[in-house]
Scaffold this motif. Structure first.
Motif, PDB file in Angstrom:
ATOM      1  N   ARG A  51      16.346  52.982  62.509  1.00 17.06           N
ATOM      2  CA  ARG A  51      15.763  53.586  63.706  1.00 17.06           C
ATOM      3  C   ARG A  51      16.643  54.690  64.285  1.00 17.06           C
ATOM      4  N   LYS A  52      17.947  54.518  64.259  1.00 18.14           N
ATOM      5  CA  LYS A  52      18.834  55.443  64.944  1.00 18.14           C
ATOM      6  C   LYS A  52      19.397  56.538  64.038  1.00 18.14           C
ATOM      7  N   VAL A  53      19.405  56.295  62.726  1.00 18.76           N
ATOM      8  CA  VAL A  53      20.022  57.264  61.814  1.00 18.76           C
ATOM      9  C   VAL A  53      18.990  57.907  60.898  1.00 18.76           C
ATOM     10  N   ILE A  54      18.248  57.076  60.169  1.00 17.67           N
ATOM     11  CA  ILE A  54      17.351  57.601  59.141  1.00 17.67           C
ATOM     12  C   ILE A  54      16.116  58.252  59.752  1.00 17.67           C
ATOM     13  N   LEU A  55      15.491  57.579  60.717  1.00 13.01           N
ATOM     14  CA  LEU A  55      14.239  58.095  61.273  1.00 13.01           C
ATOM     15  C   LEU A  55      14.410  59.465  61.934  1.00 13.01           C
ATOM     16  N   PRO A  56      15.472  59.697  62.731  1.00 12.92           N
ATOM     17  CA  PRO A  56      15.658  61.052  63.280  1.00 12.92           C
ATOM     18  C   PRO A  56      15.830  62.122  62.205  1.00 12.92           C
ATOM     19  N   LEU A  57      16.522  61.772  61.112  1.00 16.40           N
ATOM     20  CA  LEU A  57      16.713  62.744  60.037  1.00 16.40           C
ATOM     21  C   LEU A  57      15.404  63.024  59.297  1.00 16.40           C
TER      22      LEU A  57
ATOM     23  N   GLN B 266      18.436  48.797  63.064  1.00 18.37           N
ATOM     24  CA  GLN B 266      19.010  49.808  63.951  1.00 18.37           C
ATOM     25  C   GLN B 266      19.463  51.036  63.163  1.00 18.37           C
ATOM     26  N   ALA B 267      19.998  50.828  61.972  1.00 18.92           N
ATOM     27  CA  ALA B 267      20.414  51.957  61.137  1.00 18.92           C
ATOM     28  C   ALA B 267      19.213  52.815  60.763  1.00 18.92           C
TER      29      ALA B 267
ATOM     30  N   GLU C   7      23.145  54.845  56.010  1.00 20.95           N
ATOM     31  CA  GLU C   7      22.826  53.520  56.558  1.00 20.95           C
ATOM     32  C   GLU C   7      24.019  52.580  56.423  1.00 20.95           C
ATOM     33  N   GLN C   8      24.697  52.659  55.303  1.00 15.47           N
ATOM     34  CA  GLN C   8      25.851  51.782  55.103  1.00 15.47           C
ATOM     35  C   GLN C   8      26.943  52.069  56.130  1.00 15.47           C
TER      36      GLN C   8
END
Length: 268
Positions: A175-181, A172-173, A160-161
């Protein structure tokens, strides 16, 4: 293992075999239907049973509960995994503790609340979808929050950082990075919640007393069938097959995702 598998499969096999007998052979005990008949399956949808409407109700209640569980559970789990505040462990313990109460202990206070017995809630919610959906969150949400909190904790906060350094907002971090993982964990939670709500009986029976609000499980319990006044064993078994088979097919199709979600984080 073979004995355990046989023990688990035998009731389902007997249900399928019983559904393929003639309607007049409901008490037959042979291990193979002779002759094979599909007459019980059209009888399931006899208008007197209202089974088609009950299936629609089950789909609506199960999908709505699953979506609400994921929406609230993902946000709650992410907050518990990332935010620092006092008594976080206590909050998690309370959440998981809520799922340990026997479901039947909730029925009386919920029944009084949904019938407008309390002055602070003078609305009658009996025979409405919200009366079937909201109580089901009591076991879906704790499961979702507990599973996903552990899942989010294993994802490095540096992801996220790094996204925020590249210009993403915290939202956005996520929604776009953590949630897909976290998709395997979310998917596993969704499947488990959907199956639990689909098979739920006490809540649906208590708060859906009108035949138009029966779920598939309640409709099956009140089955009369289409063949006289005898207990329609073959038709009941056919309805059981129709209720069970879609869940089995879904689990078989998505078993890899389910296993991935359950075992994620187990090995570093």
């Amino acid at each position: 293992m073979a004995l355990i598998v046989l023990y688990c499969i035998a009731p389902f096999y007997w249900m399928v075999v019983s559904s393929l007998r003639l309607p007049t052979m409901g008490r037959d005990t042979s291990f193979w239907p002779n002759p094979v008949s599909f007459e019980n399956y059209p009888a399931v949808f006899d208008p007197r049973n209202g089974f088609g409407r009950a299936l629609v109700n089950s789909v609506i209640v199960s999908l709505s509960t699953t979506l609400l569980t994921l929406l609230l559970g993902i946000l709650g789990a992410y907050a518990l995994a990332r935010l620092r505040f006092r008594f976080k462990g206590v909050v998690l313990s309370i959440i998981i503790g809520c799922s340990m109460f026997p479901g039947i202990t909730l029925l009386i206070p919920l029944f009084k609340m949904f019938t407008g017995a309390y002055p602070w809630m003078p609305i009658n919610w009996m025979n409405t979808y919200q009366a079937l959906i909201i109580p089901s969150l009591s076991f879906g949400l704790p499961l979702c929050v507990w599973n996903l909190t552990a899942f989010f904790r294993q994802l490095p906060v540096e992801l996220e950082q790094a996204a925020m350094v590249d210009g993403c907002t915290p939202g956005q971090a996520f929604r776009k990075v953590i949630l897909p993982l976290a998709a395997p964990g979310v998917f596993t939670t969704a499947i488990i919640t959907f199956i639990a709500v689909w098979n739920e009986f006490m809540i649906a029976l208590t708060f859906g007393t009108d035949p138009s609000m029966y779920t598939a499980i309640v409709s099956l319990a009140k089955f009369t069938g289409a063949y006289g006044y005898d207990t329609p064993w073959g038709t009941i078994m056919a309805a059981g097959v129709l209720i069970t088979v879609p869940l089995i097919i879904g689990v078989l199709i998505f078993q890899r995702r389910i296993v991935a979600g359950l075992t994620a984080g187990g090995v570093k």
